[in-house]
Design a protein around this motif. Structure first.
Motif, short mmCIF file in Angstrom:
data_model
loop_
_atom_site.label_atom_id
_atom_site.label_comp_id
_atom_site.label_asym_id
_atom_site.label_seq_id
_atom_site.Cartn_x
_atom_site.Cartn_y
_atom_site.Cartn_z
N THR A 673 -22.34 48.99 29.57
CA THR A 673 -21.55 48.39 30.65
C THR A 673 -20.41 47.54 30.12
OG1 THR A 673 -23.17 46.57 30.72
CG2 THR A 673 -23.48 48.40 32.26
N VAL A 674 -20.73 46.54 29.32
CA VAL A 674 -19.72 45.58 28.88
C VAL A 674 -18.68 46.25 28.00
CG1 VAL A 674 -19.33 43.47 27.56
CG2 VAL A 674 -21.30 43.64 29.08
N ILE A 675 -19.11 46.96 26.96
CA ILE A 675 -18.16 47.57 26.02
C ILE A 675 -17.32 48.63 26.72
CG2 ILE A 675 -17.95 48.93 23.92
CD1 ILE A 675 -20.33 47.49 22.79
N ARG A 676 -17.94 49.40 27.61
CA ARG A 676 -17.17 50.43 28.32
C ARG A 676 -16.08 49.81 29.19
NH1 ARG A 676 -21.08 52.73 30.90
NH2 ARG A 676 -20.77 51.74 32.91
N ASN A 677 -16.40 48.73 29.89
CA ASN A 677 -15.41 48.07 30.74
C ASN A 677 -14.32 47.38 29.94
OD1 ASN A 677 -16.24 48.48 33.57
ND2 ASN A 677 -18.10 47.42 32.96
N SER A 678 -14.65 46.93 28.74
CA SER A 678 -13.66 46.22 27.92
C SER A 678 -12.57 47.14 27.41
CB SER A 678 -14.36 45.53 26.74
OG SER A 678 -14.83 46.49 25.80
N ARG A 679 -12.83 48.46 27.40
CA ARG A 679 -11.82 49.40 26.92
C ARG A 679 -10.68 49.57 27.90
NH1 ARG A 679 -16.55 53.39 24.82
NH2 ARG A 679 -16.95 52.37 22.81
N ALA A 706 -18.02 46.20 19.65
CA ALA A 706 -17.06 45.92 20.72
C ALA A 706 -15.64 45.78 20.18
CB ALA A 706 -17.48 44.66 21.47
N ILE A 707 -15.49 45.14 19.03
CA ILE A 707 -14.16 44.90 18.47
C ILE A 707 -13.54 46.18 17.94
CG2 ILE A 707 -12.98 43.77 16.55
CD1 ILE A 707 -13.47 41.98 18.94
#
Length: 986
Positions: A673-679, A706-707
């Protein structure tokens, strides 16, 4: 007076009688002793008491006296004076004083971790103490509003020196009960009291013996008073035999009476007057208070309000309430002393940051004077500590150690105040304070976050606190919470029209408790709660049944037994799958709140915290003006921070357990969820929040993954404080991948910022540093960056920085030795002819540069021609920007002739190229339009006028209709820009 508080309306909860005294002239403040606020004392004292031979007390008294403040020194007989001289000069008491002073001078880890460590005599402001009575303690507060209470006179102010004076009836006071809610400063003031005695500043008593009631509550074996004293304080072996047989003036400090279950009935605790007789520790305390044991000794007891009634009033000579900093002048004094300490801004910046320290104190004082909500919060000295610690974190953090996070500050703040204490030691559930707060106040906080509100009515409180109160035990817990803890988290609102509503004492505390409520898994439906309880019961029963069935199956080989055994295991397995879905729900909530599009264009969370403490400079909002929507962007960040290993360990001590498996499963679900949305493309402020979230999460493997997905980092217009720079460096440091672009345009960078970001800048291909006031000192850092063997910077933009001639010297040397740079922009950097000459001299040694922008640098013909001549011989350089410089028509023609040569370079000077329009005219006008807010508008107007005249002249010289049309188009664009410039709309 004995009315049950559970029958009272919620408006009577926050008994905030400790308010501003009506007359400030009757107060006195002693600025010596303890350096830590009330928040830091309780946990630290208990920790030392259990680990050492010194018993560290937990109370705190108000060193604020009335208009007739005096100290009574009782007279003694000649024999007593002789005895006093013998005892006072003895090595035993001196060693005892030395030992106490050493232990009580220790600072808790949190004090050293989240700011500079101060000596005991450096920073201390005593809270207010008010003389009270049992009737007042049991009587409900008539008004919940702070505004009215600030106007109440406080005529019963009493100082520490007067606590044992005679009472109103002329009787000598021997027993004093000092009480206060969580966070009022009991522990710190008792700590100060002991240190004062050790240094001879409390001459009334010749011997002070502090005991921790929490320590005594863990001991059930019988022991005599004399053995108990020598067990805790070995240096007093020679003094203890004199107790009861001399005129030695002894003070016993019983810190944290709420930890002991005392029974003053003769049937429950027998009388004992012999200090050598072994009895349970609780019996020693009871007989000391009865004055049946050592009747000549003075006793001061510290406790929370709910436990005051455990001591019958006939055994209490004086009740005294600690009111905290009920005067804003005391708050200002604390902040002034704490934030003005030489070590506050760090060792390397003590001189340069003194002005910033003074500015912080000034802004904070102005915010307090506005009667802002922060003034209500800082009634509690604990929150004064939290404010100073947060400001130190925001302003004076140069490098962020892994353990220093905002979530860590709040978690440690709660440990310092609660330290795993049970809410009610007489309740059989033994639920910890923090666990109870997470279940009740956390629910209120979470519902407020979900509905985006910060003010709560009495109905809201009843719905969250009383809806599940069904048993006598639950009702008693609620009673204790209302008395001792409620106003630590919730306080009446000070906004006009909202006086009868409640808000969280510190806004960020609402988001922290909401995050804790979710992460602990308290957000469950009724079916989920029942299912969990049934699963635990069936799981335990199935283990026992399995053993029985296995035995029966060997004797009676019945086929249905294995089937029955497997059926017993079905429900726990099924529920474990459902609990896995709960982890997914937590991760989904975190991602949803972290990437809310309606919050995309708010300030980043660190700036929001700064504004909530220091206020917003500018005109006050009109009362009729519609308020801004509430934002809760710290909520998901705190959720991530609570899951870090260190914070989970601290919360475990507070009775809030988060298992490693649960944290692992939540982190695993977050990857989806988090990493996918951060893209997705994030605005700069939201990207900063995301980086701060990764820092708070403290999961290096997760952060690295994530980075790696962030190839472009755009933080333009984010005010990059040293803290934010440290966070960026820390998070980006988890990987070694190259960054395609790092945009730090208009980020208030300085030399120290570049130094912090140095490892990150090395890995950036395109580096945007425009509009940052980077001078010659910063150019020295850039020089070191470009000459580093691991530097991959290919595109460097330094436009609109005061580089100057001295900075040009550093950059010129860097150009000569750099092997990665292909594009360099020095637009509007105040180079002048001399700075440009220096760059031209070193340019020949560079073998990779392709484009150089020297526009708007006041260059004359000579410097411009020299640069182009050098560029003409350069192996790779083919484009030089020279527009908006002081180049004459002759110089323009000379530059144009160089451009016409086959081996020449493209020199962008004007919008014309002979009798044609320059192919770069749109690029030049776009550069002007983007930078106009930062340039001298009058000078830009003059240049645009010259450009327009040049366009008109060139148009008249050409006969080609196509070229004339192009000239007219460019002229119209320039005229539009001039018109907007004159009307101030550009």
């Amino acid at each position: 007076a004995m009315q049950c508080r559970s029958c009272l309306p919620w408006a009577s909860w926050p008994q905030l009688r400790p308010s501003l005294p009506g007359s400030r002239g009757t107060q006195s403040v002693y600025l010596c002793a303890a350096s830590v606020s009330g928040s830091t004392g309780s946990y630290f004292f208990r920790k030392i008491l259990r680990a050492s031979s010194t018993s560290l007390p937990r109370g705190c008294v108000r060193y604020q006296g009335g208009s007739q403040e005096h100290s009574v020194q009782p007279s003694s007989s000649r024999h007593g004076l002789s005895q006093l001289r013998n005892v006072a000069s003895s090595d035993a008491i001196k060693k005892h004083q030395k030992s106490l002073s050493a232990w009580f001078s220790h600072q808790p880890n949190e004090e050293r971790q989240f700011g500079p460590s101060f000596s005991l005599d450096a920073v201390h402001v005593d809270p207010v103490i008010r003389e009270s009575s049992l009737e007042e303690i049991l009587k409900p507060s008539p008004d919940l509003t702070i505004r009215n209470q600030l106007q109440q006179p406080c005529s019963q102010v009493i100082s520490l020196q007067n606590l044992f004076d005679v009472d109103a009836c002329g009787r000598q006071v021997k027993n004093v009960v000092l009480y206060g809610t969580v966070g009022t400063g009991k522990s710190t003031l008792i700590k100060k009291m002991v240190v004062d005695w050790c240094h001879g500043r409390l001459p009334r008593f010749e011997l002070v013996i502090p005991f921790s009631c929490e320590d005594l509550s863990h001991s059930h074996a019988s022991i005599s008073l004399r053995r108990l004293i020598t067990k805790k304080y070995q240096h007093l072996r020679d003094v203890v035999p004199m107790l009861g047989f001399s005129n030695l003036k002894v003070l016993f400090i019983l810190n944290g009476l709420d930890h002991l279950n005392l029974d003053f009935r003769l049937a429950g605790t027998e009388l004992c007057c012999d200090p050598n007789e072994p009895v349970p520790p609780s019996a020693i305390v009871v007989n000391l208070l009865r004055k049946y044991l050592l009747p000549e000794a003075s006793i001061i007891v510290t406790t929370r309000p709910s436990a005051v009634r455990r001591i019958p009033s006939k055994y209490v000579g004086r009740y005294a309430e600690i009111c905290g900093f009920s005067d804003t002048n005391l708050q200002k004094l604390y902040f002034q002393m704490r934030l003005s300490q030489p070590g506050c801004s760090g060792e390397d910046s003590a001189g340069s940051s003194s002005g910033e320290q003074e500015n912080l104190v000034e802004m904070l004082s102005r915010n307090l004077e506005r009667h802002n909500q922060i003034a209500a919060a800082c009634f509690l000295p604990s929150y004064c500590w939290l404010v100073c610690t947060t400001l130190h974190f925001l302003y004076f953090t140069r490098m962020v150690p892994p353990s220093q996070t905002l979530t860590g500050i709040y978690t440690s703040f709660l440990r310092l105040n609660f330290s795993g204490e049970v809410l009610d030691s007489t309740n059989p559930t033994n639920i910890s304070m923090m666990k109870y707060v997470a279940k009740t106040v956390g629910k209120l906080a979470y519902e407020g976050v979900m509905s985006r509100k910060t003010c709560f009515s009495e109905d809201d409180l009843q719905q969250c606190f009383e809806v599940e109160t069904k048993t006598e035990s639950e009702l008693n817990l609620l009673e204790v919470f209302r008395s001792d803890v409620f106003r630590f988290f919730l306080t009446p609102c000070v906004q006009p029209g909202k006086e009868h509503t409640f808000v969280f004492t510190i806004p960020a505390m609402q988001e922290y408790l909401a995050a804790l409520y979710v992460v602990l898994g308290e957000k469950k439906t009724l079916a989920q709660r029942v299912g969990k309880e049934l699963s635990e019961v069936i799981g335990k029963v199935s283990e026992d049944v399995a053993v029985v069935l296995s035995i029966i199956s060997k004797v009676l080989p019945l086929r249905f037994l294995p089937v029955l055994f497997n059926l017993l295991k079905i429900f726990p397995r099924y529920f474990s799958r459902l609990s896995g879905k709960d982890r997914d729900a937590i991760a989904h909530t975190m991602a949803e709140e972290l990437f809310k599009e309606e919050d995309y264009y708010n300030d980043d969370v660190l700036d929001q915290i700064n504004s909530s403490i220091l206020g917003v400079e500018g005109p006050m909002r009109h009362p009729d003006e519609a308020p801004d929507d509430e934002v809760f962007e710290l909520f998901p960040i705190f959720m991530g921070g609570i899951l870090s290993r260190r914070n989970r360990a601290i919360l475990e001590q507070l009775g809030c357990s988060i298992k490693n498996l649960a944290a692992f499963e939540i982190a695993k679900a977050m990857k989806k969820t988090v990493i996918r949305n951060s893209r997705k493309g994030l605005p700069p402020s939201e990207l900063m929040d995301y980086l701060f979230f990764l820092h708070e999460f403290q999961n290096e493997r997760f952060t690295a993954e994530a980075i790696r997905s962030l190839r472009t980092v755009n933080l333009s217009s984010v005010k990059m404080t040293p803290l934010k720079c440290s966070v960026l460096a820390s998070v980006m440091g988890t990987t070694c991948h190259e960054v395609e672009e790092l945009n730090l345009t208009s980020c208030n960078l300085d030399t120290s910022s570049l130094r912090i970001l140095f490892p990150v800048l090395l890995r950036c291909k395109a580096l945007h540093l425009q509009l940052n006031s980077l001078g010659s000192d910063a150019c020295k850092e850039i020089h070191d960056l470009l000459l580093h063997d691991k530097c991959v910077v290919s595109n460097l933009r330094l436009a609109n920085n005061p580089v100057g001639e001295h900075g040009a010297q550093y950059l010129a040397k860097a150009l000569a030795g750099n092997r990665s740079l292909t594009h360099l922009s020095l637009l509007h950097t105040a180079l002048g002819d001399r700075g440009t000459e220096v760059i031209a001299q070193h340019l020949a040694k560079n073998q990779h540069l392709q484009e150089l922008n020297l526009g708007y640098n006041s260059l004359t013909d000579t410097a411009a021609l020299h640069v182009v001549e050098v560029a003409k011989k350069h192996a790779t350089l083919d484009k030089v920007h020279l527009y908006f410089n002081d180049i004459s028509e002759d110089g323009k023609r000379a530059l144009h002739s160089l451009r016409m040569d086959r081996d020449g370079v493209r020199a962008l000077v004007f919008l014309t190229a002979g009798t044609d329009v320059s192919e770069y005219w749109s690029n030049i006008l776009n550069v002007v339009q983007r930078n106009l807010p930062f340039w001298d508008r009058e000078r830009v107007r003059q240049h645009l006028t010259l450009i327009l005249q040049d366009l008109e002249s060139s148009r008249r010289q050409t006969a080609n209709p196509w070229r004339k049309a192009k000239f007219l188009r460019v002229e119209s664009e320039v005229k539009k820009m001039l018109g907007k410039l004159q009307h101030g709309t550009l």
